[in-house]
Scaffold this active site. Structure first.
Site, PDB file in Angstrom:
ATOM      1  CB  ALA A 123     -91.199 -12.112 -69.127  1.00 38.55           C
ATOM      2  CG  ASN A 191     -86.557  -6.831 -64.448  1.00 36.07           C
ATOM      3  OD1 ASN A 191     -86.230  -6.064 -63.555  1.00 36.07           O
ATOM      4  ND2 ASN A 191     -86.093  -6.738 -65.679  1.00 36.07           N
ATOM      5  CG  HIS A 221     -88.571 -17.356 -67.236  1.00 36.49           C
ATOM      6  ND1 HIS A 221     -87.278 -16.957 -67.016  1.00 36.49           N
ATOM      7  CD2 HIS A 221     -89.105 -16.421 -68.063  1.00 36.49           C
ATOM      8  CE1 HIS A 221     -87.046 -15.837 -67.674  1.00 36.49           C
ATOM      9  NE2 HIS A 221     -88.131 -15.496 -68.325  1.00 36.49           N
TER      10      HIS A 221
HETATM   11  N1  LIG Z   1     -90.940  -7.648 -65.228  1.00 34.06           N
HETATM   12  C1  LIG Z   1     -90.763  -8.351 -66.348  1.00 34.06           C
HETATM   13  O1  LIG Z   1     -91.318  -9.440 -66.508  1.00 34.06           O
HETATM   14  C2  LIG Z   1     -89.894  -7.812 -67.402  1.00 34.06           C
HETATM   15  C3  LIG Z   1     -89.220  -6.631 -67.245  1.00 34.06           C
HETATM   16  N2  LIG Z   1     -88.450  -6.099 -68.228  1.00 34.06           N
HETATM   17  C4  LIG Z   1     -87.794  -4.820 -67.955  1.00 34.06           C
HETATM   18  O2  LIG Z   1     -88.636  -3.785 -68.438  1.00 34.06           O
HETATM   19  C5  LIG Z   1     -87.857  -2.664 -68.820  1.00 34.06           C
HETATM   20  C6  LIG Z   1     -88.221  -2.286 -70.257  1.00 34.06           C
HETATM   21  O3  LIG Z   1     -87.937  -3.361 -71.124  1.00 34.06           O
HETATM   22  P1  LIG Z   1     -87.792  -3.158 -72.696  1.00 34.06           P
HETATM   23  O4  LIG Z   1     -88.927  -2.343 -73.208  1.00 34.06           O
HETATM   24  O5  LIG Z   1     -87.532  -4.484 -73.296  1.00 34.06           O
HETATM   25  O6  LIG Z   1     -86.448  -2.310 -72.754  1.00 34.06           O
HETATM   26  P2  LIG Z   1     -85.895  -1.451 -73.987  1.00 34.06           P
HETATM   27  O7  LIG Z   1     -84.429  -1.344 -73.777  1.00 34.06           O
HETATM   28  O8  LIG Z   1     -86.402  -1.990 -75.279  1.00 34.06           O
HETATM   29  O9  LIG Z   1     -86.584  -0.043 -73.748  1.00 34.06           O
HETATM   30  C7  LIG Z   1     -86.202   0.869 -72.765  1.00 34.06           C
HETATM   31  C8  LIG Z   1     -86.392   2.259 -73.345  1.00 34.06           C
HETATM   32  O10 LIG Z   1     -86.106   3.252 -72.361  1.00 34.06           O
HETATM   33  C9  LIG Z   1     -85.514   4.336 -73.038  1.00 34.06           C
HETATM   34  N3  LIG Z   1     -84.790   5.259 -72.183  1.00 34.06           N
HETATM   35  C10 LIG Z   1     -83.472   5.250 -71.850  1.00 34.06           C
HETATM   36  N4  LIG Z   1     -83.193   6.342 -71.097  1.00 34.06           N
HETATM   37  C11 LIG Z   1     -84.344   7.044 -70.971  1.00 34.06           C
HETATM   38  C12 LIG Z   1     -84.678   8.274 -70.324  1.00 34.06           C
HETATM   39  N5  LIG Z   1     -83.774   8.984 -69.652  1.00 34.06           N
HETATM   40  N6  LIG Z   1     -85.953   8.710 -70.401  1.00 34.06           N
HETATM   41  C13 LIG Z   1     -86.883   7.999 -71.048  1.00 34.06           C
HETATM   42  N7  LIG Z   1     -86.615   6.837 -71.694  1.00 34.06           N
HETATM   43  C14 LIG Z   1     -85.368   6.361 -71.645  1.00 34.06           C
HETATM   44  C15 LIG Z   1     -84.594   3.672 -74.064  1.00 34.06           C
HETATM   45  O11 LIG Z   1     -84.243   4.568 -75.095  1.00 34.06           O
HETATM   46  C16 LIG Z   1     -85.470   2.529 -74.547  1.00 34.06           C
HETATM   47  O12 LIG Z   1     -86.247   2.907 -75.657  1.00 34.06           O
HETATM   48  C17 LIG Z   1     -86.384  -3.099 -68.665  1.00 34.06           C
HETATM   49  O13 LIG Z   1     -85.887  -2.666 -67.403  1.00 34.06           O
HETATM   50  C18 LIG Z   1     -86.467  -4.609 -68.674  1.00 34.06           C
HETATM   51  O14 LIG Z   1     -85.388  -5.202 -67.969  1.00 34.06           O
HETATM   52  C19 LIG Z   1     -88.353  -6.712 -69.446  1.00 34.06           C
HETATM   53  C20 LIG Z   1     -88.978  -7.917 -69.661  1.00 34.06           C
HETATM   54  C21 LIG Z   1     -89.755  -8.590 -68.649  1.00 34.06           C
HETATM   55  O1  LIG Z   2     -87.068 -11.124 -66.687  1.00 36.86           O
HETATM   56  C1  LIG Z   2     -86.827 -10.355 -67.609  1.00 36.86           C
HETATM   57  O2  LIG Z   2     -86.406  -9.204 -67.413  1.00 36.86           O
HETATM   58  C2  LIG Z   2     -87.054 -10.742 -69.047  1.00 36.86           C
HETATM   59  C3  LIG Z   2     -87.251 -12.172 -69.350  1.00 36.86           C
HETATM   60  O3  LIG Z   2     -86.668 -13.034 -68.749  1.00 36.86           O
HETATM   61  C4  LIG Z   2     -88.154 -12.527 -70.437  1.00 36.86           C
HETATM   62  O4  LIG Z   2     -88.717 -11.636 -71.080  1.00 36.86           O
HETATM   63  O5  LIG Z   2     -88.365 -13.724 -70.640  1.00 36.86           O
END
Ligand SMILES: NC(=O)C1=CN([C@@H]2O[C@H](COP(=O)(O)OP(=O)(O)OC[C@H]3O[C@@H](n4cnc5c(N)ncnc54)[C@H](O)[C@@H]3O)[C@@H](O)[C@H]2O)C=CC1
Ligand SMILES: O=C([O-])CC(=O)C(=O)O
Length: 269
Positions: A123, A191, A221
């Site tokens: 992001a 993150n 950000h």
């Molecule tokens: N590095 C970056 O720039 C960013 C990182 N993130 C991170 O990426 C990750 C994913 O984000 P999103 O898709 O928005 O989250 P989300 O909450 O929409 O999806 C996570 C999924 O993992 C599933 N899950 C939960 N327990 C599980 C298990 N035991 N086995 C398999 N699946 C399981 C959930 O049911 C959910 O569907 C989060 O940790 C978030 O904080 C999000 C945005 C930006």
């Molecule tokens: O850093 C993250 O996990 C998510 C975040 O800020 C964004 O999607 O803008």
């Protein structure tokens, strides 16, 4: 000769589902091989529209089926998802970058077995310039994050410090500290700060402010870097995905990262 990387997706939420759909539509050099989800029946339904069905299996069953795992799950699951791949000398693309802090053994595991941990820009923006500047001397890295209230509620830091943001009417600075402190207090929200710190001067020297802003629609950000090669500041205004904590561009960043892995022409550091 054309070889195709077999891709596993762990977590079928805002990022994982978009990625599965993109792989199904076709990313050269990559084939969706398996997914893992908390609720297998719901996942099968979410994937019903795919042209080529893939198995939905438990996290522990992913490694034999794939060459690369895309970690798109809650942060606490990071070790369970990536360890089998790293031990097998394979690659793990990590979205929950905050969960890498304090788990340096994962990097050691990758080193020992020839595996790789890849943190995409996600992001954020500008990690190419930060990486380049880090080859010289970076004097300071500062980031200011502003999010709508719904992008921050539920963060452990707020409860631990008795900060209520649900009814604020003005922007409120809710955190000031290092990327490491932010990762602990906001494991599902910051993150990007950790990815920035890993590209630059580390989680203890990267400074961060977080604001809750009731008038804001986008996760914003701004990064400011001062180095002996350049000074730069950049801002990204992320449109939230169906998960208000996660910007839409996150899934696109991961898709671009996969496309780059298989590309004969690769642009950007
Ligand atoms: N590095 C970056 O720039 C960013 C990182 N993130 C991170 O990426 C990750 C994913 O984000 P999103 O898709 O928005 O989250 P989300 O909450 O929409 O999806 C996570 C999924 O993992 C599933 N899950 C939960 N327990 C599980 C298990 N035991 N086995 C398999 N699946 C399981 C959930 O049911 C959910 O569907 C989060 O940790 C978030 O904080 C999000 C945005 C930006
Ligand atoms: O850093 C993250 O996990 C998510 C975040 O800020 C964004 O999607 O803008």
């Amino acid at each position: 000769m054309e070889t195709s990387l077999r891709i596993a997706i762990a977590g079928l939420g805002a990022v994982g589902l978009k990625l599965a759909q993109a792989l199904d539509a076709g990313i050269p050099g990559c084939t969706l091989a398996a997914v893992s989800a908390r609720d297998t029946a719901a996942a099968a339904q979410r994937l019903a529209g795919l042209r080529r069905p893939v198995p939905v299996v438990g996290i522990d069953a992913l490694e034999p089926l794939a060459d690369v795992v895309m970690e798109c799950a809650p942060a606490a699951l990071l070790p369970q998802i990536v360890e089998p791949f790293l031990r097998a000398g394979k690659a793990a693309v990590v979205l929950s970058a905050g969960a890498l802090l304090g788990r340096e053994h994962l990097v050691e595991l990758a080193r020992a077995h020839g595996g790789r941990i890849i943190v995409p820009t996600g992001a954020l923006l500008g990690l190419d310039a930060v990486l380049a500047a880090a080859e010289g001397e970076i004097r300071s890295v500062r980031m200011v994050t502003r999010k709508p209230v719904r992008g921050l509620v539920g963060a452990p830091y707020l409860a631990e410090n008795n900060i209520a943001i649900e009814d604020i009417r003005e922007p409120l600075r809710i955190f000031q500290g290092t990327a490491r402190q932010a990762a602990a207090g906001f494991p599902a929200n910051l993150n990007v700060a950790v990815a920035l710190s890993l590209a630059g001067i580390g989680p203890d020297r990267t400074q961060l402010e977080i604001w809750a802003d009731p008038a804001l629609e986008r996760n914003t950000h701004r990064i400011e870097v001062d180095a002996d090669s350049a000074s730069f500041s950049m801002t990204i205004e992320n449109i939230p995905s169906e998960n208000p904590k996660t910007g839409r561009i996150t899934a696109l960043s991961v898709i671009a990262c996969l496309r780059k892995m298989g590309a004969p022409l690769r642009v950007g550091t």
